[in-house]
Structures are given as C-alpha cells and as structure tokens.
Design an enzyme around this catalytic site. Structure first.
Site, short mmCIF file in Angstrom:
data_model
loop_
_atom_site.label_atom_id
_atom_site.label_comp_id
_atom_site.label_asym_id
_atom_site.label_seq_id
_atom_site.Cartn_x
_atom_site.Cartn_y
_atom_site.Cartn_z
N GLY A 31 0.82 -1.21 0.00
CA GLY A 31 0.00 0.00 0.00
C GLY A 31 0.85 1.26 0.00
N HIS A 37 4.50 1.82 -8.03
CA HIS A 37 3.56 0.70 -7.96
C HIS A 37 2.66 0.69 -9.20
CE1 HIS A 37 4.18 1.56 -3.51
NE2 HIS A 37 4.50 0.30 -3.58
N GLN A 61 8.48 -9.09 7.54
CA GLN A 61 9.67 -8.52 6.89
C GLN A 61 10.24 -7.31 7.63
OE1 GLN A 61 7.35 -7.70 3.24
NE2 GLN A 61 8.58 -5.86 3.06
N GLY A 147 9.21 -4.79 -8.68
CA GLY A 147 10.03 -3.66 -9.13
C GLY A 147 11.53 -3.94 -9.06
N SER A 185 9.61 5.90 -3.41
CA SER A 185 9.48 4.93 -2.33
C SER A 185 8.49 5.46 -1.31
CB SER A 185 10.85 4.74 -1.65
OG SER A 185 10.68 4.14 -0.38
P1 AMP Z 1 6.20 -2.22 -1.52
O1 AMP Z 1 4.81 -1.72 -1.44
O2 AMP Z 1 7.22 -1.23 -1.10
O3 AMP Z 1 6.37 -3.57 -0.90
O4 AMP Z 1 6.50 -2.44 -3.06
C1 AMP Z 1 5.64 -3.21 -3.86
C2 AMP Z 1 6.29 -3.39 -5.21
O5 AMP Z 1 6.52 -2.11 -5.81
C3 AMP Z 1 7.65 -4.10 -5.13
O6 AMP Z 1 7.75 -5.02 -6.20
C4 AMP Z 1 8.62 -2.95 -5.30
O7 AMP Z 1 9.87 -3.34 -5.85
C5 AMP Z 1 7.85 -2.05 -6.27
N1 AMP Z 1 8.35 -0.67 -6.26
C6 AMP Z 1 8.56 0.12 -5.16
N2 AMP Z 1 9.06 1.32 -5.55
C7 AMP Z 1 9.17 1.29 -6.89
C8 AMP Z 1 9.63 2.21 -7.88
N3 AMP Z 1 10.07 3.42 -7.56
N4 AMP Z 1 9.60 1.84 -9.18
C9 AMP Z 1 9.15 0.61 -9.54
N5 AMP Z 1 8.70 -0.32 -8.65
C10 AMP Z 1 8.70 0.01 -7.35
#
Ligand code: AMP
Length: 282
Positions: A31, A37, A61, A147, A185
């Site tokens: 989220g 995302h 995690q 990502g 991020s």
């Molecule tokens: P998270 O919500 O942080 O667990 O991320 C969910 C997915 O989004 C994961 O596969 C991350 O690698 C991807 N992700 C996070 N930040 C980015 C970004 N700036 N560009 C591309 N994918 C991203």
C-alpha cells in the site's frame, strides 16, 4: 474493482476467471501507493487479461526496531487509485487470516539473500519469501510483477519461483523516479526537507560510476572508495554497502565483463535508502 478481504473470496473470484480461460496478472504491494507501484500495475495489465493487486503490510519482513507500526497506511485512497488504473481485483487480507497465532513456517532462500541488504536486515528476505510464497499459492497468478527498485528482492523471488516450481512468470519493472532521479518509495516521506535535497545524489553517483565502468572497463574496486566518499560528501550519514554484482546471480564482481548491477544502501539521518543501476558488460 472487487475487493476481497478473505482467502476464500479471492479464490472463488479467481476460479471463475480461470474457468473462463482468462490469464491473471498480479502485483503485490504494502500500500501507500505511488507511481512506481502503478507502473507495475500497467505492466501486469499489458501482460494478462485480469489484473489483481494485493495490499498487505507484512509484519514478517520488519525487524524489531523497524517501522512496522508507523508504516503509512491509506487503504481507501490506495483502493481508489487502483480502481482508476483498471485493477480488477484487490486482495486485502487481515493479518490474522494470513498469519494465525500458531503460524510456524518460514521460507528461506539462501545464498542470494546473504549479502547486501541481508546483512543489515536479517529478517527481511525470509519475511518476503514467506509472504510471496503464500500469495502466489493463494492466487496462482500466470504472471507477477515486481520492481527492479528492490533488485535483490526481485532476484530472490526469481530464484524462489524457480526452486519451488511455482508456475508463475516473474516480470521485473524498471524503477520509477522523481524528476531529480530519486527512486520513488513509500519511505521517502520520512525525509526532512534538507534530507530530501541530499537523497537524489545516491542515483547520481551510482549512474556516474556505472557510466565510467561501462566506458573504461576499470576495476570496480578502484572506483568504490571514491563513490563512497562522494556519497558522504553529498550528505549521506553512513553507507550500508555499495557492491558491483552479477545481474542474475548477485555474486560480487570486480571486472565489468558481463551484465552487472551496482547495488547500494545508505542512510540519511534515520532513513535508509536503497537504489541500483545497470552496468553493461563488455
Ligand atoms: P512495496 O509496497 O514497497 O512492498 O512495493 C511493492 C512493489 O513495488 C515491489 O515489487 C517494489 O519493488 C515495487 N516498487 C517500489 N518502488 C518502486 C519504484 N520506484 N519503481 C518501480 N517499482 C517500485
């Protein structure tokens, strides 16, 4: 967009889809969604008939002193954004349904998780491997998109899926960046105004070294001290690691004689940033 809060609901919804021979693309998230995302959602939509996202802040995690309690949660806003991006199904399970009180299984991917982020975040990759295995078993998607921003995580998931014969194709999506190069991020909001100005230098410095490695084929070890001191001069408080690795196995490299990746993690104050760039092998 249908929101499923239980495993039974999502399984039933997906069974209907699979019975009609439509393919399923999946994007797991925690989220607090941003353009990064959403770029993965777009890739999943382009590669499958039905797009499923999940939102689940995975307690496994997070280390004991990390930000599980304060991790940003904004379900209604995220659900609205996903709907506007053409997401068909959203799986948003409760913590108890995923990890009941006597949950006692952990998935461990060795080797590829032992260096880099695995050193300073020992619980992290086991927690991700466990939740990703569970989600892939519950949803059984045809493809799942992760990502490149989290490059070691992506490499671990490719290995996990291969080793356990999970019948899902893993696709990596390029990192989406702010205009000044900072990788998007959910944790960038933790940066103060001053820290936010320092943050883009991580990508800038990594890109400079990547260009130099590609052009000159110099040894990485000769360039590493300058990169580290440039990051500290730019305002980073400390550096967890900067490594040149083989793009697939993540084994350490010195000569850029094949496709590589520069991986880095560094702290600005209380915020830890990670990033990575490709290094073209000659
Ligand atoms: P998270 O919500 O942080 O667990 O991320 C969910 C997915 O989004 C994961 O596969 C991350 O690698 C991807 N992700 C996070 N930040 C980015 C970004 N700036 N560009 C591309 N994918 C991203």
């Amino acid at each position: 967009m249908i929101i499923c809060k239980t495993k039974k609901d999502i399984r039933d919804a997906l069974a209907r889809i699979k019975n009609s021979h439509r393919t399923v693309g999946f994007v797991p998230t925690m989220g607090s969604l941003h353009e990064g995302h959403l770029s993965l959602v777009k890739i999943a939509r382009e590669n499958a008939d039905i797009m499923v996202a999940s939102i689940f802040v995975n307690p496994l995690q997070f280390g004991p002193n990390e930000d599980f309690d304060t991790y940003p949660r904004q379900f209604e806003e995220d659900a609205a954004v996903l709907k506007s991006q053409g997401c068909d199904l959203l799986f948003a399970p409760t913590r108890d349904s995923i990890f009941p009180s006597n949950f006692s299984t952990q998935v461990t991917v060795s080797q590829i998780t032992e260096n880099h982020c695995g050193v300073s975040r020992p619980a992290f990759f086991g927690g991700i491997a466990t939740i990703v295995t569970k989600l892939l078993m519950i949803l059984a998607p045809d493809i799942a998109v992760f990502g490149e921003k989290d490059y070691q995580q992506l490499a671990m998931i490719r290995r996990l899926v291969r080793d356990l014969d999970i019948d899902t194709q893993i696709i990596g999506g390029p990192t989406v960046r702010e205009e000044d190069g900072l990788a998007m991020s959910s944790r960038n909001n933790y940066l103060s105004k001053e820290e936010r100005k320092i943050a883009p230098s991580l990508y800038r410095e990594l890109s400079n070294v990547s260009d130099e490695l590609t052009k000159t084929q110099k040894n990485w070890m000769g360039l590493k001290p300058t990169l580290e001191s440039n990051l500290l001069k730019a305002g980073f408080s400390s550096i967890d690691y900067v490594d040149l690795v083989d793009a697939t196995s993540l084994e350490l490299m010195n000569q850029p004689n094949r496709a590589g990746r520069l991986l880095a993690a560094a702290w600005i104050g209380k915020t830890r940033l990670i990033d990575n760039v490709a290094v073209m092998g000659m």
